[in-house]
Enzyme design. Structure first.
Site, PDB file in Angstrom:
ATOM      1  N   GLY A  41      13.307  22.624  21.066  1.00 43.29           N
ATOM      2  CA  GLY A  41      12.390  21.756  20.333  1.00 43.29           C
ATOM      3  C   GLY A  41      11.476  22.484  19.364  1.00 43.29           C
ATOM      4  O   GLY A  41      10.417  21.971  19.010  1.00 43.29           O
ATOM      5  N   SER A  42      11.911  23.654  18.884  1.00 42.55           N
ATOM      6  CA  SER A  42      11.035  24.350  17.929  1.00 42.55           C
ATOM      7  C   SER A  42      10.939  23.571  16.621  1.00 42.55           C
ATOM      8  O   SER A  42       9.900  23.596  15.953  1.00 42.55           O
ATOM      9  CB  SER A  42      11.506  25.791  17.693  1.00 42.55           C
ATOM     10  N   ASN A  43      11.983  22.870  16.238  1.00 38.70           N
ATOM     11  CA  ASN A  43      11.903  22.031  15.032  1.00 38.70           C
ATOM     12  C   ASN A  43      10.987  20.829  15.266  1.00 38.70           C
ATOM     13  O   ASN A  43      10.235  20.432  14.382  1.00 38.70           O
ATOM     14  CB  ASN A  43      13.298  21.585  14.585  1.00 38.70           C
ATOM     15  N   MET A 119      22.199  17.796  19.944  1.00 32.36           N
ATOM     16  CA  MET A 119      23.516  18.399  20.104  1.00 32.36           C
ATOM     17  C   MET A 119      24.584  17.382  20.499  1.00 32.36           C
ATOM     18  O   MET A 119      25.481  17.682  21.281  1.00 32.36           O
ATOM     19  CB  MET A 119      23.451  19.540  21.141  1.00 32.36           C
ATOM     20  N   ARG A 120      24.470  16.173  19.979  1.00 33.51           N
ATOM     21  CA  ARG A 120      25.468  15.138  20.221  1.00 33.51           C
ATOM     22  C   ARG A 120      25.955  14.606  18.882  1.00 33.51           C
ATOM     23  O   ARG A 120      25.157  14.453  17.941  1.00 33.51           O
ATOM     24  CB  ARG A 120      24.881  13.943  21.005  1.00 33.51           C
ATOM     25  N   ASN A 136      19.385  15.295   9.558  1.00 32.08           N
ATOM     26  CA  ASN A 136      19.763  16.328  10.526  1.00 32.08           C
ATOM     27  C   ASN A 136      19.453  17.698   9.945  1.00 32.08           C
ATOM     28  O   ASN A 136      19.467  17.880   8.733  1.00 32.08           O
ATOM     29  CB  ASN A 136      21.277  16.222  10.803  1.00 32.08           C
ATOM     30  N   HIS A 138      20.813  21.688  10.182  1.00 35.15           N
ATOM     31  CA  HIS A 138      21.998  22.433  10.627  1.00 35.15           C
ATOM     32  C   HIS A 138      21.835  23.903  10.236  1.00 35.15           C
ATOM     33  O   HIS A 138      21.414  24.199   9.103  1.00 35.15           O
ATOM     34  CB  HIS A 138      23.248  21.839   9.958  1.00 35.15           C
TER      35      HIS A 138
HETATM   36  C1  GRF Z   1      18.607  24.539  15.410  1.00 35.82           C
HETATM   37  O1  GRF Z   1      19.079  25.809  15.025  1.00 35.82           O
HETATM   38  C2  GRF Z   1      19.347  23.450  14.677  1.00 35.82           C
HETATM   39  O2  GRF Z   1      19.749  23.812  13.405  1.00 35.82           O
HETATM   40  C3  GRF Z   1      20.524  23.234  15.552  1.00 35.82           C
HETATM   41  O3  GRF Z   1      20.037  23.357  16.860  1.00 35.82           O
HETATM   42  C4  GRF Z   1      18.921  24.229  16.859  1.00 35.82           C
HETATM   43  C5  GRF Z   1      17.778  23.527  17.549  1.00 35.82           C
HETATM   44  O4  GRF Z   1      16.682  24.349  17.733  1.00 35.82           O
HETATM   45  N1  GRF Z   1      21.138  21.954  15.273  1.00 35.82           N
HETATM   46  P1  GRF Z   1      15.320  23.789  18.347  1.00 35.82           P
HETATM   47  O5  GRF Z   1      15.653  23.034  19.608  1.00 35.82           O
HETATM   48  O6  GRF Z   1      14.671  22.894  17.326  1.00 35.82           O
HETATM   49  O7  GRF Z   1      14.485  24.996  18.637  1.00 35.82           O
END
Ligand code: GRF
Length: 222
Positions: A41-43, A119-120, A136, A138
């Site tokens: 969940g860093s994003n 991741m789905r 999304n 990526h």
């Molecule tokens: C990220 O690298 C994103 O691009 C990919 O999964 C990872 C998720 O990272 N789809 P986080 O959970 O947001 O840290």
């Protein structure tokens, strides 16, 4: 060890700084986001912090996560953001999971859906409920290295530059219109982990810029 061939800034990113270029000037009200996350969940954290710092005129109405261990859920508590676990193992099909997601997003009046490490593979059930409202992030410079293990794919291909892409989601995986990208050099000593860590630094900027751009598109100002 870092490469002696590149200065520090260049080993981080080959793009110009993203300074929320698409921020809307005079929003009537913050756009309600629904964030989907499966992992650390860093994003999600980057989005929540950008909102707290007023770099994003939005609010996260709800976090949906599918993995009971997802650290994103802990982060949501820290930000007082409602979170809903929808474990994919509890659903008979991708469509059934997506219908449950749609129901939650509707319950929270979500206007824009952000797949932040989801991741789905999503289905038309979600995409038709939120047409051109699902984005999304990526970890590659699309259209290169679609699908899973994009960072490993980049290393295996021996490319010298990779990066990350935020894009609108369409039924074909990692193929929708690109919103924002950032480039990241692949260093000779890189492992999947070190490269992914540098890509993630850029993801956290790109995802915020992409949400701003998406909001501007939705509001008709771009
Ligand atoms: C990220 O690298 C994103 O691009 C990919 O999964 C990872 C998720 O990272 N789809 P986080 O959970 O947001 O840290």
């Amino acid at each position: 060890m870092t490469s002696s061939l590149l200065p520090d800034w260049a080993s981080q990113c080959l793009c110009s700084p993203i300074v929320t270029p698409y921020r809307t000037a005079n929003p009537e009200k913050p756009m309600k986001l629904g964030v989907l996350a499966s992992g650390s969940g860093s994003n999600f954290e980057a989005i929540a912090q950008a909102i707290a710092q007023q770099h994003l005129e939005a609010q996260v109405a709800v976090l949906v996560y599918n993995n009971p261990q997802a650290k994103a859920a802990v982060r949501s508590q820290q930000h007082n953001i409602p979170a809903q676990l929808l474990n994919h193992r509890d659903y008979a099909s991708r469509e059934a999971l997506d219908q449950a997601i749609v129901d939650v997003l509707r319950q929270y009046d979500v206007e824009l859906v952000v797949m932040a490490g989801w991741m789905r593979v999503v289905t038309p059930v979600l995409l038709e409920a939120f047409p051109r409202r699902v984005l999304n992030i990526h970890p590659s410079l699309l259209p290169s290295f679609k699908g899973i293990r994009a960072v490993e794919q980049a290393i295996a291909a021996q490319v010298k530059i990779t990066g990350c892409t935020a894009h609108w989601v369409v039924p074909e995986v990692d193929s929708g219109e690109i919103l924002v990208q950032a480039a990241v050099p692949v260093l000779p000593e890189d492992t999947t982990e070190t490269l992914h860590a540098r890509i993630q630094v850029q993801e956290h900027r790109v995802i915020v810029a992409a949400i701003n751009r998406a909001i501007a598109q939705i509001r008709g100002s771009l």
